[in-house]
Design an enzyme around this catalytic site. Sequence first.
Site, PDB file in Angstrom:
ATOM      1  N   ASN A  21       0.837  -1.210   0.000  1.00 48.05           N
ATOM      2  CA  ASN A  21       0.000   0.000   0.000  1.00 48.05           C
ATOM      3  C   ASN A  21       0.869   1.256   0.000  1.00 48.05           C
ATOM      4  O   ASN A  21       0.395   2.340   0.321  1.00 48.05           O
ATOM      5  CB  ASN A  21      -0.905   0.009   1.235  1.00 48.05           C
ATOM      6  CG  ASN A  21      -1.793  -1.212   1.279  1.00 48.05           C
ATOM      7  OD1 ASN A  21      -2.435  -1.544   0.295  1.00 48.05           O
ATOM      8  ND2 ASN A  21      -1.809  -1.895   2.411  1.00 48.05           N
TER       9      ASN A  21
ATOM     10  N   HIS B  19     -13.958  -2.418   6.552  1.00 48.06           N
ATOM     11  CA  HIS B  19     -12.761  -3.111   7.013  1.00 48.06           C
ATOM     12  C   HIS B  19     -13.003  -3.847   8.342  1.00 48.06           C
ATOM     13  O   HIS B  19     -13.778  -3.397   9.185  1.00 48.06           O
ATOM     14  CB  HIS B  19     -11.658  -2.070   7.206  1.00 48.06           C
ATOM     15  CG  HIS B  19     -10.291  -2.634   7.378  1.00 48.06           C
ATOM     16  ND1 HIS B  19      -9.701  -2.785   8.611  1.00 48.06           N
ATOM     17  CD2 HIS B  19      -9.389  -3.079   6.480  1.00 48.06           C
ATOM     18  CE1 HIS B  19      -8.485  -3.281   8.464  1.00 48.06           C
ATOM     19  NE2 HIS B  19      -8.268  -3.470   7.173  1.00 48.06           N
TER      20      HIS B  19
ATOM     21  N   GLU C 247     -15.764   3.419   4.535  1.00 46.60           N
ATOM     22  CA  GLU C 247     -14.426   3.796   4.094  1.00 46.60           C
ATOM     23  C   GLU C 247     -14.638   4.823   2.985  1.00 46.60           C
ATOM     24  O   GLU C 247     -15.726   4.868   2.409  1.00 46.60           O
ATOM     25  CB  GLU C 247     -13.682   2.576   3.514  1.00 46.60           C
ATOM     26  CG  GLU C 247     -13.428   1.495   4.539  1.00 46.60           C
ATOM     27  CD  GLU C 247     -12.699   0.267   3.959  1.00 46.60           C
ATOM     28  OE1 GLU C 247     -11.855   0.418   3.057  1.00 46.60           O
ATOM     29  OE2 GLU C 247     -12.989  -0.846   4.409  1.00 46.60           O
TER      30      GLU C 247
ATOM     31  N   SER D 199     -10.808  -0.701   0.519  1.00 49.13           N
ATOM     32  CA  SER D 199      -9.491  -1.331   0.421  1.00 49.13           C
ATOM     33  C   SER D 199      -9.460  -2.538  -0.514  1.00 49.13           C
ATOM     34  O   SER D 199      -8.435  -2.811  -1.116  1.00 49.13           O
ATOM     35  CB  SER D 199      -9.004  -1.732   1.805  1.00 49.13           C
ATOM     36  OG  SER D 199      -9.945  -2.548   2.456  1.00 49.13           O
TER      37      SER D 199
ATOM     38  N   ASP E  13     -13.312   6.168   7.201  1.00 50.51           N
ATOM     39  CA  ASP E  13     -11.952   5.622   7.252  1.00 50.51           C
ATOM     40  C   ASP E  13     -11.260   5.934   5.928  1.00 50.51           C
ATOM     41  O   ASP E  13     -11.656   5.441   4.882  1.00 50.51           O
ATOM     42  CB  ASP E  13     -12.045   4.103   7.494  1.00 50.51           C
ATOM     43  CG  ASP E  13     -10.682   3.443   7.670  1.00 50.51           C
ATOM     44  OD1 ASP E  13      -9.688   3.971   7.131  1.00 50.51           O
ATOM     45  OD2 ASP E  13     -10.615   2.384   8.322  1.00 50.51           O
TER      46      ASP E  13
ATOM     47  N   HIS F  25      -7.056   4.430   2.608  1.00 50.63           N
ATOM     48  CA  HIS F  25      -6.545   4.334   1.231  1.00 50.63           C
ATOM     49  C   HIS F  25      -6.725   5.616   0.426  1.00 50.63           C
ATOM     50  O   HIS F  25      -6.334   5.674  -0.735  1.00 50.63           O
ATOM     51  CB  HIS F  25      -7.196   3.154   0.513  1.00 50.63           C
ATOM     52  CG  HIS F  25      -6.848   1.852   1.154  1.00 50.63           C
ATOM     53  ND1 HIS F  25      -5.694   1.156   0.854  1.00 50.63           N
ATOM     54  CD2 HIS F  25      -7.459   1.157   2.134  1.00 50.63           C
ATOM     55  CE1 HIS F  25      -5.636   0.076   1.606  1.00 50.63           C
ATOM     56  NE2 HIS F  25      -6.694   0.049   2.399  1.00 50.63           N
TER      57      HIS F  25
ATOM     58  N   LYS G 151      -0.061   3.759   4.809  1.00 50.16           N
ATOM     59  CA  LYS G 151      -0.264   3.357   3.406  1.00 50.16           C
ATOM     60  C   LYS G 151       0.425   4.365   2.487  1.00 50.16           C
ATOM     61  O   LYS G 151       1.640   4.346   2.424  1.00 50.16           O
ATOM     62  CB  LYS G 151      -1.740   3.125   3.183  1.00 50.16           C
ATOM     63  CG  LYS G 151      -2.080   1.779   3.855  1.00 50.16           C
ATOM     64  CD  LYS G 151      -3.475   1.477   4.154  1.00 50.16           C
ATOM     65  CE  LYS G 151      -3.507   0.120   4.879  1.00 50.16           C
ATOM     66  NZ  LYS G 151      -4.775  -0.172   5.488  1.00 50.16           N
TER      67      LYS G 151
HETATM   68  C1  LIG Z   1      -5.177  -0.953   6.538  1.00 47.66           C
HETATM   69  C2  LIG Z   1      -6.470  -0.488   7.053  1.00 47.66           C
HETATM   70  C3  LIG Z   1      -6.674  -0.293   8.408  1.00 47.66           C
HETATM   71  C4  LIG Z   1      -5.655  -0.695   9.437  1.00 47.66           C
HETATM   72  O1  LIG Z   1      -4.601   0.191   9.472  1.00 47.66           O
HETATM   73  P1  LIG Z   1      -3.207  -0.298  10.093  1.00 47.66           P
HETATM   74  O2  LIG Z   1      -2.490   0.958  10.377  1.00 47.66           O
HETATM   75  O3  LIG Z   1      -2.564  -1.144   9.067  1.00 47.66           O
HETATM   76  O4  LIG Z   1      -3.546  -1.055  11.338  1.00 47.66           O
HETATM   77  C5  LIG Z   1      -7.878   0.237   8.819  1.00 47.66           C
HETATM   78  N1  LIG Z   1      -8.844   0.522   7.928  1.00 47.66           N
HETATM   79  C6  LIG Z   1      -8.687   0.321   6.624  1.00 47.66           C
HETATM   80  C7  LIG Z   1      -9.789   0.649   5.682  1.00 47.66           C
HETATM   81  C8  LIG Z   1      -7.496  -0.206   6.142  1.00 47.66           C
HETATM   82  O5  LIG Z   1      -7.351  -0.460   4.852  1.00 47.66           O
END
Ligand SMILES: *Cc1c(COP(=O)(O)O)cnc(C)c1O
Length: 382
Positions: free
Chosen positions: A44, A130, A174, A178, A203, A206, A237
């Site tokens: 990522n 997620h 999100e 993802s 969230d 990404h 990411k």
């Molecule tokens: C990767 C991800 C997370 C977790 O983040 P980390 O810092 O890797 O623990 C949370 N939400 C989404 C949508 C993700 O893609």
Amino acid sequence: MERFEKLLKKRLEEGTLRSLSPCTFRNSGVIQQNGRKLIDFSSNDYLGFSNDKRLFKSVVKALETYGAGSGASRLMSGDLDIHHALEEKIACFKGKEKALIFNSGYQANIGIIPAICNRHDAILADRACHASQLDGIELSGAKLFRFRHNDVDHLKDLLAKERSKFEQTLIVTESVFSMDGDLAPLKSLVELKEQFNCWMMVDEAHATGVFGNHGEGLVFSEGLNERVEFVMGTFSKALGGFGAYLASSRLVIDYLVNFARSFIFSTALPPSIIAANIASLEICQETPGLGRSLLEKANNLRKTISGFGWKICGESQIIPVIIGGSKDSVMYSDKLKEKGLKVVPVRPPTVPEASARLRISLSLAHSETAISTLIGAFRELS
Ligand SMILES: *Cc1c(COP(=O)(O)O)cnc(C)c1O
């Protein structure tokens, strides 16, 4: 112990068994595994920042100033000025009053959601949300309703039926999904949330670093930063570092410092990684358009591969090639590996049944040659 064996055997038979495979070397866009160099389309690290020398320089300086570890949680003595500098920077970047750092995106979601919602509340979450969001919801004890992926009408029906039964209602999504690489219809969701008097949490794991002129994320670039109460995302990411944040109001952040258990009961992130995160935000601020050029490249790649007859979804730097069966997705991934390409299969339960996929994630670190190799491989396998 027999039960573990049984469950692993079941996974093996279904083609969904996972195992680890260490890299002996990694740089942005390339890894070495089992003595073989592979072009890495599975990270990522969308902007190639994880190996950017500007981040290294800040890391070294922070190590020399503060040491390797932070020594304690933020509320004990691990609270460093550098944490506050990052929080101010990310709050400003996201167009919110204040921000709070969490030790990972997973810890952010399992800390924030149970702190803001309880068993008298309802949470409506997109079906593709997620795992960390779902785990946070479960911990909160709130009643969960899942709406069909990006289906605003379904959400509206649920709200019409359920909203009045609960004290508070939180909508969770999100912004860039993802595993599907598509975008949430944020404007319509925000309109609904206002109509039904709900809160909303997005969230941006990404989207941060990729969407928006400087990578501010989708909430900001769509002008919704003042209307979404809880904007969460990660530094791990596109920003190439580690850790996560919530950008919100002063009141919410002051509240979470007191009530978010994953924040309170965990050692503060080490200063070196905080310095890396600050450096990557500075690069984003100084260089507009990085995300835009990545998205243009992704668009071209998506068109080319779907032109060979593959089923592709998404509209971001995440390009899922839908295969269907889990075993087939593993078979294609192995074939790509033979051609020097690392594209991991994503299988149930991470994605819905019968929708196993090869998840290509494109990075600015990928050279034209790397991308041509990938295109050539999909042409041959089609
Ligand atoms: C990767 C991800 C997370 C977790 O983040 P980390 O810092 O890797 O623990 C949370 N939400 C989404 C949508 C993700 O893609």
